[in-house]
Design a protein around this motif. Structure first.
Motif, PDB file in Angstrom:
ATOM      1  N   LYS A  84       3.627  10.007  -9.877  1.00 50.77           N
ATOM      2  CA  LYS A  84       2.996  10.386 -11.337  1.00 50.77           C
ATOM      3  C   LYS A  84       2.123  11.387 -11.258  1.00 50.77           C
ATOM      4  O   LYS A  84       2.161  12.372 -12.284  1.00 50.77           O
ATOM      5  CB  LYS A  84       2.110   9.006 -11.464  1.00 50.77           C
ATOM      6  CG  LYS A  84       2.689   7.888 -11.903  1.00 50.77           C
ATOM      7  CD  LYS A  84       1.679   6.699 -12.272  1.00 50.77           C
ATOM      8  CE  LYS A  84       2.388   5.527 -12.696  1.00 50.77           C
ATOM      9  NZ  LYS A  84       1.449   4.440 -13.095  1.00 50.77           N
ATOM     10  N   ALA A  85       1.592  12.067 -10.136  1.00 49.74           N
ATOM     11  CA  ALA A  85       0.876  13.371  -9.886  1.00 49.74           C
ATOM     12  C   ALA A  85       1.706  14.599 -10.301  1.00 49.74           C
ATOM     13  O   ALA A  85       1.167  15.661 -10.611  1.00 49.74           O
ATOM     14  CB  ALA A  85       0.220  13.257  -8.674  1.00 49.74           C
ATOM     15  N   ARG A  86       2.948  14.271 -10.027  1.00 53.01           N
ATOM     16  CA  ARG A  86       4.078  15.509 -10.316  1.00 53.01           C
ATOM     17  C   ARG A  86       4.304  15.647 -11.632  1.00 53.01           C
ATOM     18  O   ARG A  86       4.299  15.463 -12.516  1.00 53.01           O
ATOM     19  CB  ARG A  86       5.250  15.243  -9.372  1.00 53.01           C
ATOM     20  CG  ARG A  86       4.996  15.266  -7.913  1.00 53.01           C
ATOM     21  CD  ARG A  86       6.189  14.834  -7.229  1.00 53.01           C
ATOM     22  NE  ARG A  86       6.190  14.741  -5.782  1.00 53.01           N
ATOM     23  CZ  ARG A  86       6.834  14.612  -5.024  1.00 53.01           C
ATOM     24  NH1 ARG A  86       8.016  14.328  -5.223  1.00 53.01           N
ATOM     25  NH2 ARG A  86       6.417  14.471  -3.599  1.00 53.01           N
ATOM     26  N   THR A 126       0.786  -1.223  -0.005  1.00 57.48           N
ATOM     27  CA  THR A 126       0.004  -0.096  -0.008  1.00 57.48           C
ATOM     28  C   THR A 126       0.720   1.387  -0.074  1.00 57.48           C
ATOM     29  O   THR A 126       0.695   2.149  -0.794  1.00 57.48           O
ATOM     30  CB  THR A 126      -1.018  -0.018   1.102  1.00 57.48           C
ATOM     31  OG1 THR A 126      -1.477  -1.357   1.067  1.00 57.48           O
ATOM     32  CG2 THR A 126      -1.976   1.159   1.225  1.00 57.48           C
ATOM     33  N   ARG A 127       2.012   1.420   0.996  1.00 59.76           N
ATOM     34  CA  ARG A 127       2.826   2.477   0.794  1.00 59.76           C
ATOM     35  C   ARG A 127       3.364   2.617  -0.562  1.00 59.76           C
ATOM     36  O   ARG A 127       3.579   3.879  -1.119  1.00 59.76           O
ATOM     37  CB  ARG A 127       4.215   2.069   1.821  1.00 59.76           C
ATOM     38  CG  ARG A 127       4.899   3.430   2.278  1.00 59.76           C
ATOM     39  CD  ARG A 127       5.663   3.272   3.544  1.00 59.76           C
ATOM     40  NE  ARG A 127       4.958   2.520   4.591  1.00 59.76           N
ATOM     41  CZ  ARG A 127       5.047   1.174   4.828  1.00 59.76           C
ATOM     42  NH1 ARG A 127       5.906   0.488   4.513  1.00 59.76           N
ATOM     43  NH2 ARG A 127       4.552   0.686   6.015  1.00 59.76           N
ATOM     44  N   ARG A 128       3.867   1.570  -1.024  1.00 62.08           N
ATOM     45  CA  ARG A 128       4.399   1.802  -2.465  1.00 62.08           C
ATOM     46  C   ARG A 128       3.307   2.309  -3.678  1.00 62.08           C
ATOM     47  O   ARG A 128       3.720   3.058  -4.440  1.00 62.08           O
ATOM     48  CB  ARG A 128       4.995   0.392  -3.088  1.00 62.08           C
ATOM     49  CG  ARG A 128       6.295   0.172  -2.336  1.00 62.08           C
ATOM     50  CD  ARG A 128       7.069  -1.100  -3.049  1.00 62.08           C
ATOM     51  NE  ARG A 128       6.143  -2.173  -3.241  1.00 62.08           N
ATOM     52  CZ  ARG A 128       6.077  -3.420  -2.298  1.00 62.08           C
ATOM     53  NH1 ARG A 128       6.699  -3.349  -1.279  1.00 62.08           N
ATOM     54  NH2 ARG A 128       5.260  -4.387  -2.665  1.00 62.08           N
ATOM     55  N   MET A 129       2.302   1.800  -3.515  1.00 66.25           N
ATOM     56  CA  MET A 129       1.239   2.104  -4.472  1.00 66.25           C
ATOM     57  C   MET A 129       0.963   3.551  -4.100  1.00 66.25           C
ATOM     58  O   MET A 129       1.037   4.348  -5.127  1.00 66.25           O
ATOM     59  CB  MET A 129       0.147   1.448  -3.952  1.00 66.25           C
ATOM     60  CG  MET A 129      -1.015   1.796  -5.052  1.00 66.25           C
ATOM     61  SD  MET A 129      -2.849   1.098  -4.470  1.00 66.25           S
ATOM     62  CE  MET A 129      -3.197   1.921  -3.071  1.00 66.25           C
ATOM     63  N   TYR A 130       0.806   4.100  -3.065  1.00 69.48           N
ATOM     64  CA  TYR A 130       0.539   5.748  -2.748  1.00 69.48           C
ATOM     65  C   TYR A 130       1.972   6.508  -3.205  1.00 69.48           C
ATOM     66  O   TYR A 130       1.642   7.556  -3.693  1.00 69.48           O
ATOM     67  CB  TYR A 130      -0.136   5.740  -1.501  1.00 69.48           C
ATOM     68  CG  TYR A 130      -1.550   5.663  -1.429  1.00 69.48           C
ATOM     69  CD1 TYR A 130      -2.327   5.939  -2.108  1.00 69.48           C
ATOM     70  CD2 TYR A 130      -1.786   4.504  -0.275  1.00 69.48           C
ATOM     71  CE1 TYR A 130      -3.717   5.729  -1.855  1.00 69.48           C
ATOM     72  CE2 TYR A 130      -3.098   4.163  -0.129  1.00 69.48           C
ATOM     73  CZ  TYR A 130      -4.043   4.806  -1.005  1.00 69.48           C
ATOM     74  OH  TYR A 130      -5.374   4.266  -0.823  1.00 69.48           O
TER      75      TYR A 130
END
Length: 86
Positions: free
Chosen positions: A84-86, A74-78
């Motif tokens: 990607k959002a940057r 989960t940590r890696r996913m977020y």
């Protein structure tokens, strides 16, 4: 594919002990379902009790660490989403 259920169970058991993998990884490696791998570990108790105990130890460790692996995933996913959002 397998000529003997006992041979398949022993092969799966040896693979789990050698690699320390999860039931899911073993099933994927041999191209079978997780249910089949679970049943094979139960069959080991009758056909190879020593290997059965080794497999149970490895699967017990995997069971105790499962929540940690899920948290890491989960940590890696977020982290990937933030990147990607940057």
């Amino acid at each position: 594919m397998w000529d003997s259920i006992e041979r398949r169970a022993v092969t799966c058991g040896e693979y789990i002990v050698q690699t320390g993998c999860t039931v899911r990884a073993c099933a994927e490696h041999f191209g079978m379902s997780k249910s089949t791998v679970h049943k094979d570990t139960e069959r080991l108790e009758k056909c190879d009790p020593v290997l059965y105990e080794k497999v149970r130890r490895v699967l017990g460790i995997n069971l105790r660490e499962r929540h940690l692996r899920g948290g890491d995933a989960t940590r890696r996913m977020y982290a990937l989403r933030r990147q990607k959002a940057r």
